[in-house]
Scaffold this motif. Structure first.
Motif, PDB file in Angstrom:
ATOM      1  N   ILE A 172       0.841  -1.201   0.000  1.00 28.73           N
ATOM      2  CA  ILE A 172       0.000   0.000   0.000  1.00 28.73           C
ATOM      3  C   ILE A 172       0.877   1.252   0.000  1.00 28.73           C
ATOM      4  CG2 ILE A 172      -1.743   1.290   1.299  1.00 28.73           C
ATOM      5  CD1 ILE A 172      -2.727  -1.404   2.391  1.00 28.73           C
ATOM      6  N   GLU A 173       1.949   1.212   0.773  1.00 33.43           N
ATOM      7  CA  GLU A 173       2.883   2.341   0.814  1.00 33.43           C
ATOM      8  C   GLU A 173       3.535   2.558  -0.549  1.00 33.43           C
ATOM      9  OE1 GLU A 173       4.208   1.572   5.492  1.00 33.43           O
ATOM     10  OE2 GLU A 173       5.601   1.189   3.841  1.00 33.43           O
ATOM     11  N   ILE A 174       3.898   1.466  -1.212  1.00 34.02           N
ATOM     12  CA  ILE A 174       4.545   1.571  -2.523  1.00 34.02           C
ATOM     13  C   ILE A 174       3.619   2.233  -3.532  1.00 34.02           C
ATOM     14  CG2 ILE A 174       5.388   0.223  -4.500  1.00 34.02           C
ATOM     15  CD1 ILE A 174       6.556  -1.758  -2.468  1.00 34.02           C
ATOM     16  N   LYS A 175       2.344   1.886  -3.493  1.00 36.64           N
ATOM     17  CA  LYS A 175       1.375   2.498  -4.409  1.00 36.64           C
ATOM     18  C   LYS A 175       1.359   4.015  -4.234  1.00 36.64           C
ATOM     19  CE  LYS A 175      -1.694  -1.537  -4.608  1.00 36.64           C
ATOM     20  NZ  LYS A 175      -3.049  -2.062  -4.316  1.00 36.64           N
ATOM     21  N   SER A 176       1.370   4.463  -2.986  1.00 35.34           N
ATOM     22  CA  SER A 176       1.365   5.895  -2.698  1.00 35.34           C
ATOM     23  C   SER A 176       2.666   6.554  -3.158  1.00 35.34           C
ATOM     24  CB  SER A 176       1.163   6.118  -1.198  1.00 35.34           C
ATOM     25  OG  SER A 176       1.244   7.483  -0.870  1.00 35.34           O
ATOM     26  N   GLU A 177       3.789   5.880  -2.930  1.00 33.20           N
ATOM     27  CA  GLU A 177       5.090   6.426  -3.329  1.00 33.20           C
ATOM     28  C   GLU A 177       5.204   6.507  -4.849  1.00 33.20           C
ATOM     29  OE1 GLU A 177       7.940   3.961  -1.288  1.00 33.20           O
ATOM     30  OE2 GLU A 177       7.009   4.411   0.648  1.00 33.20           O
ATOM     31  N   HIS A 178       4.698   5.494  -5.541  1.00 32.11           N
ATOM     32  CA  HIS A 178       4.690   5.532  -7.007  1.00 32.11           C
ATOM     33  C   HIS A 178       3.878   6.721  -7.513  1.00 32.11           C
ATOM     34  CE1 HIS A 178       5.719   1.023  -7.941  1.00 32.11           C
ATOM     35  NE2 HIS A 178       6.701   1.659  -7.341  1.00 32.11           N
ATOM     36  N   GLU A 179       2.741   6.956  -6.881  1.00 32.86           N
ATOM     37  CA  GLU A 179       1.888   8.083  -7.278  1.00 32.86           C
ATOM     38  C   GLU A 179       2.628   9.402  -7.094  1.00 32.86           C
ATOM     39  OE1 GLU A 179      -1.077  10.297  -8.754  1.00 32.86           O
ATOM     40  OE2 GLU A 179      -1.126   8.098  -8.691  1.00 32.86           O
ATOM     41  N   ASN A 180       3.332   9.551  -5.978  1.00 31.39           N
ATOM     42  CA  ASN A 180       4.078  10.782  -5.714  1.00 31.39           C
ATOM     43  C   ASN A 180       5.203  10.980  -6.727  1.00 31.39           C
ATOM     44  OD1 ASN A 180       2.493  11.400  -3.490  1.00 31.39           O
ATOM     45  ND2 ASN A 180       3.874  10.405  -2.032  1.00 31.39           N
ATOM     46  N   ILE A 181       5.883   9.894  -7.067  1.00 29.26           N
ATOM     47  CA  ILE A 181       6.964   9.970  -8.056  1.00 29.26           C
ATOM     48  C   ILE A 181       6.399  10.348  -9.418  1.00 29.26           C
ATOM     49  CG2 ILE A 181       8.665   8.597  -9.341  1.00 29.26           C
ATOM     50  CD1 ILE A 181       9.021   6.956  -6.703  1.00 29.26           C
ATOM     51  N   PHE A 182       5.289   9.719  -9.785  1.00 30.42           N
ATOM     52  CA  PHE A 182       4.659  10.009 -11.079  1.00 30.42           C
ATOM     53  C   PHE A 182       4.244  11.478 -11.172  1.00 30.42           C
ATOM     54  CE2 PHE A 182       0.854  10.435 -13.714  1.00 30.42           C
ATOM     55  CZ  PHE A 182       1.333   9.957 -14.935  1.00 30.42           C
ATOM     56  N   GLU A 183       3.660  11.999 -10.107  1.00 24.61           N
ATOM     57  CA  GLU A 183       3.227  13.395 -10.105  1.00 24.61           C
ATOM     58  C   GLU A 183       4.406  14.345 -10.309  1.00 24.61           C
ATOM     59  OE1 GLU A 183       1.172  14.039  -6.471  1.00 24.61           O
ATOM     60  OE2 GLU A 183      -0.698  13.078  -7.132  1.00 24.61           O
ATOM     61  N   ALA A 184       5.531  14.055  -9.652  1.00 25.09           N
ATOM     62  CA  ALA A 184       6.713  14.909  -9.788  1.00 25.09           C
ATOM     63  C   ALA A 184       7.265  14.857 -11.210  1.00 25.09           C
ATOM     64  CB  ALA A 184       7.783  14.477  -8.783  1.00 25.09           C
ATOM     65  N   ILE A 185       7.263  13.664 -11.803  1.00 24.52           N
ATOM     66  CA  ILE A 185       7.724  13.518 -13.188  1.00 24.52           C
ATOM     67  C   ILE A 185       6.786  14.250 -14.136  1.00 24.52           C
ATOM     68  CG2 ILE A 185       8.034  11.854 -15.075  1.00 24.52           C
ATOM     69  CD1 ILE A 185       9.064   9.868 -12.978  1.00 24.52           C
TER      70      ILE A 185
END
Length: 215
Positions: A172-185
């Protein structure tokens, strides 16, 4: 000769597939006669494929005992995770500069694929999908040699340790971290992306290592 090499390569990839599917696990001793029977081939291509896998570090070979699947040491894991982070953070600026709409959409789809997977326990499939998300980031740098190096590195990491004791809440944490990385990109913010990638890798090490290497 060419046919023999092709068969060896086919067996090599099949054994990798068995490892990916967790049909062969770290620490397991391999009997090439059984593998030859399972893969419906002669012993020679199996022996050749096992020798290649040992050279690449996936297997250990002990004279008079044979091959076993290599179990990663903590030092090996630390080194591989460090290289992975250096590659990803080091090339993210180039990836964002060269990013196309197609590349961003591919990354989005990899993120969604990870989000949508239904699992009650940690499986190899989750690691494959996580790798595909990060590979999609690297691919945007438009450097084939880099992409291949990164894929090989990720494969070396998750083929060498067991997954059954890892925590589902980390997914669940990874899903959130992926979302944050995607938004920054998506915002083309290189510094913010680097910050979030470093945090992602740091949390991954802190959550994985105590479970994989207890004590």
């Amino acid at each position: 000769m060419k046919k023999s090499k092709n068969l060896t390569l086919k067996v090599y990839h099949k054994i990798i597939e068995l490892m990916l599917n967790y049909e062969i696990v770290p620490g397991q001793r391999l009997v090439f006669v059984d593998l030859a029977k399972q893969l419906n081939v002669s012993r020679t291509p199996v022996n050749n494929a096992l020798a290649i896998l040992a050279q690449e570090g996936y297997l250990d070979f002990v004279p008079n005992q044979g091959y076993s699947v290599h179990k990663m040491t903590k030092k090996e894991a630390e080194d591989l995770f460090e290289i992975r982070e250096v590659l990803e953070v080091g090339f993210i600026g180039q990836a964002i500069r060269k990013m196309t709409d197609k590349g961003l959409e591919k990354l989005k789809q990899k993120k969604i694929a990870y989000e949508n997977i239904s699992a009650t326990h940690v499986t190899r499939k989750l690691f494959v999908l996580d790798t595909e998300f990060h590979v999609a980031i690297i691919d945007m740098a438009d450097n084939e040699a880099l992409s291949k190096r990164y894929r090989d590195l990720c494969q070396k990491i998750f083929l060498r340790f067991r997954t059954e004791d890892l925590r589902m809440d980390r997914i669940i944490e990874i899903k959130s971290e992926h979302e944050n990385i995607f938004e920054a990109i998506q915002m083309r913010d290189v510094d913010l992306t680097k910050e979030r990638l470093r945090m992602h890798h740091m949390v991954a090490r802190k959550s994985l290592f105590p479970i994989i290497f207890p004590g």
